[in-house]
Design a protein around this motif. Structure first.
Motif, PDB file in Angstrom:
ATOM      1  N   LYS A 149       0.860  -1.174   0.000  1.00  0.00           N
ATOM      2  CA  LYS A 149       0.000   0.000   0.000  1.00  0.00           C
ATOM      3  C   LYS A 149       0.892   1.218   0.000  1.00  0.00           C
ATOM      4  N   ASN A 150       0.771   2.049  -0.987  1.00  0.00           N
ATOM      5  CA  ASN A 150       1.612   3.232  -1.034  1.00  0.00           C
ATOM      6  C   ASN A 150       0.864   4.365  -1.713  1.00  0.00           C
ATOM      7  N   LEU A 151       1.142   4.633  -2.953  1.00  0.00           N
ATOM      8  CA  LEU A 151       0.525   5.759  -3.655  1.00  0.00           C
ATOM      9  C   LEU A 151      -0.987   5.612  -3.725  1.00  0.00           C
ATOM     10  N   GLN A 152      -1.468   4.401  -3.692  1.00  0.00           N
ATOM     11  CA  GLN A 152      -2.898   4.157  -3.772  1.00  0.00           C
ATOM     12  C   GLN A 152      -3.639   4.817  -2.612  1.00  0.00           C
ATOM     13  N   GLN A 153      -2.988   4.959  -1.465  1.00  0.00           N
ATOM     14  CA  GLN A 153      -3.639   5.548  -0.298  1.00  0.00           C
ATOM     15  C   GLN A 153      -3.932   7.024  -0.489  1.00  0.00           C
ATOM     16  N   CYS A 154      -3.124   7.717  -1.266  1.00  0.00           N
ATOM     17  CA  CYS A 154      -3.307   9.162  -1.394  1.00  0.00           C
ATOM     18  C   CYS A 154      -3.695   9.571  -2.809  1.00  0.00           C
ATOM     19  N   LEU A 155      -4.395   8.714  -3.520  1.00  0.00           N
ATOM     20  CA  LEU A 155      -4.770   9.046  -4.892  1.00  0.00           C
ATOM     21  C   LEU A 155      -5.741  10.211  -4.958  1.00  0.00           C
ATOM     22  N   HIS A 156      -6.517  10.416  -3.927  1.00  0.00           N
ATOM     23  CA  HIS A 156      -7.498  11.493  -3.964  1.00  0.00           C
ATOM     24  C   HIS A 156      -6.936  12.793  -3.420  1.00  0.00           C
ATOM     25  N   ASP A 157      -5.682  12.794  -3.035  1.00  0.00           N
ATOM     26  CA  ASP A 157      -5.033  13.997  -2.537  1.00  0.00           C
ATOM     27  C   ASP A 157      -4.649  14.889  -3.712  1.00  0.00           C
ATOM     28  N   LEU A 158      -4.754  16.189  -3.550  1.00  0.00           N
ATOM     29  CA  LEU A 158      -4.433  17.117  -4.633  1.00  0.00           C
ATOM     30  C   LEU A 158      -2.942  17.216  -4.890  1.00  0.00           C
ATOM     31  N   GLU A 159      -2.123  16.793  -3.919  1.00  0.00           N
ATOM     32  CA  GLU A 159      -0.673  16.883  -4.088  1.00  0.00           C
ATOM     33  C   GLU A 159      -0.156  15.894  -5.130  1.00  0.00           C
ATOM     34  N   GLU A 203       0.779  11.259 -12.722  1.00  0.00           N
ATOM     35  CA  GLU A 203       1.463  10.233 -11.947  1.00  0.00           C
ATOM     36  C   GLU A 203       0.479   9.240 -11.330  1.00  0.00           C
ATOM     37  N   GLN A 204      -0.756   9.649 -11.105  1.00  0.00           N
ATOM     38  CA  GLN A 204      -1.780   8.695 -10.677  1.00  0.00           C
ATOM     39  C   GLN A 204      -2.006   7.665 -11.783  1.00  0.00           C
ATOM     40  N   ARG A 205      -2.150   8.164 -13.004  1.00  0.00           N
ATOM     41  CA  ARG A 205      -2.357   7.255 -14.136  1.00  0.00           C
ATOM     42  C   ARG A 205      -1.142   6.370 -14.375  1.00  0.00           C
ATOM     43  N   LEU A 206       0.053   6.958 -14.228  1.00  0.00           N
ATOM     44  CA  LEU A 206       1.280   6.177 -14.418  1.00  0.00           C
ATOM     45  C   LEU A 206       1.375   5.074 -13.378  1.00  0.00           C
ATOM     46  N   TRP A 207       1.016   5.334 -12.126  1.00  0.00           N
ATOM     47  CA  TRP A 207       1.091   4.309 -11.089  1.00  0.00           C
ATOM     48  C   TRP A 207       0.123   3.165 -11.376  1.00  0.00           C
ATOM     49  N   ARG A 208      -1.074   3.493 -11.838  1.00  0.00           N
ATOM     50  CA  ARG A 208      -2.030   2.433 -12.217  1.00  0.00           C
ATOM     51  C   ARG A 208      -1.472   1.596 -13.365  1.00  0.00           C
ATOM     52  N   TYR A 209      -0.818   2.262 -14.311  1.00  0.00           N
ATOM     53  CA  TYR A 209      -0.226   1.555 -15.447  1.00  0.00           C
ATOM     54  C   TYR A 209       0.916   0.638 -14.998  1.00  0.00           C
ATOM     55  N   ILE A 210       1.736   1.114 -14.074  1.00  0.00           N
ATOM     56  CA  ILE A 210       2.847   0.296 -13.559  1.00  0.00           C
ATOM     57  C   ILE A 210       2.302  -0.939 -12.846  1.00  0.00           C
ATOM     58  N   LYS A 211       1.257  -0.756 -12.045  1.00  0.00           N
ATOM     59  CA  LYS A 211       0.668  -1.902 -11.346  1.00  0.00           C
ATOM     60  C   LYS A 211       0.085  -2.906 -12.336  1.00  0.00           C
ATOM     61  N   TYR A 212      -0.537  -2.394 -13.402  1.00  0.00           N
ATOM     62  CA  TYR A 212      -1.092  -3.269 -14.424  1.00  0.00           C
ATOM     63  C   TYR A 212       0.022  -4.029 -15.147  1.00  0.00           C
ATOM     64  N   GLN A 213       1.109  -3.337 -15.485  1.00  0.00           N
ATOM     65  CA  GLN A 213       2.235  -3.972 -16.160  1.00  0.00           C
ATOM     66  C   GLN A 213       2.886  -5.039 -15.278  1.00  0.00           C
ATOM     67  N   ALA A 214       2.899  -4.823 -13.971  1.00  0.00           N
ATOM     68  CA  ALA A 214       3.492  -5.806 -13.059  1.00  0.00           C
ATOM     69  C   ALA A 214       2.683  -7.101 -13.057  1.00  0.00           C
ATOM     70  N   THR A 215       1.382  -7.010 -13.225  1.00  0.00           N
ATOM     71  CA  THR A 215       0.575  -8.239 -13.271  1.00  0.00           C
ATOM     72  C   THR A 215       0.864  -9.040 -14.535  1.00  0.00           C
ATOM     73  N   LEU A 216       1.300  -8.359 -15.604  1.00  0.00           N
ATOM     74  CA  LEU A 216       1.600  -9.035 -16.878  1.00  0.00           C
ATOM     75  C   LEU A 216       3.095  -9.310 -17.057  1.00  0.00           C
ATOM     76  N   ASN A 217       3.896  -9.097 -15.994  1.00  0.00           N
ATOM     77  CA  ASN A 217       5.352  -9.318 -16.015  1.00  0.00           C
ATOM     78  C   ASN A 217       6.078  -8.295 -16.897  1.00  0.00           C
ATOM     79  N   PHE A 218       5.641  -7.048 -16.863  1.00  0.00           N
ATOM     80  CA  PHE A 218       6.271  -5.895 -17.516  1.00  0.00           C
ATOM     81  C   PHE A 218       6.536  -6.100 -19.009  1.00  0.00           C
ATOM     82  N   PRO A 219       5.501  -6.266 -19.832  1.00  0.00           N
ATOM     83  CA  PRO A 219       5.766  -6.406 -21.264  1.00  0.00           C
ATOM     84  C   PRO A 219       6.163  -5.088 -21.939  1.00  0.00           C
TER      85      PRO A 219
END
Length: 138
Positions: free
Chosen positions: A36-46, A51-67
């Motif tokens: 649990k990290n960036l997901q906790q503060c996704l609704h924060d304006l800071e 970078e919110q979208r990039l973090w979701r993309y990184i998590k998605y890529q990790a499930t597919l073994n970073f293609p």
């Protein structure tokens, strides 16, 4: 501070941009997306929208073994000892793109009328505020 921090066992690594975690080894990124990290503060304006979208993309890529989004894969050098036949494996990890020092916010220095300055206390390893004493003049 607008930095991303990864707390380690003995220190903290600070990254100015989220894309800089690409310089981490792939096994480190795999473990990072499980916590649990960036997901906790996704609704924060800071947190910046990109970078919110990039973090979701990184998590998605990790499930597919970073293609597509590829973190650093270290090069392996295998040396075999001719006498014993044991393998000596060396991983060459490149330098991280992290900040050497955390940026600090400026602190108000005239917070009290008797404020004299800051003194470092080596016994406690803390900065101590010294105040003006009217009786002694110090």
């Amino acid at each position: 501070m607008k930095v991303y921090a990864i707390k380690r066992e003995y220190d903290v690594q600070y990254f100015k941009f989220l894309k800089d975690i690409r310089t981490l080894p792939w096994w480190d990124v795999e473990e990072l997306v499980k916590t649990k990290n960036l997901q906790q503060c996704l609704h924060d304006l800071e947190v910046r929208f990109y970078e919110q979208r990039l973090w979701r993309y990184i998590k998605y890529q990790a499930t597919l073994n970073f293609p597509d989004w590829k973190p650093h894969r270290s090069k392996r050098t295998v040396k075999v000892d001719p006498v014993t036949g044991e393998k000596d494996i060396t991983l060459h990890v490149r330098r991280l793109r992290c900040m050497k020092n955390m940026p600090l916010k400026e602190m108000e220095q005239d917070l009290y009328k008797d404020f004299k300055g800051w003194v470092f206390n080596p016994k406690t390893c803390e900065a101590v505020i010294t105040l003006y004493n009217g009786k002694t003049g110090f």
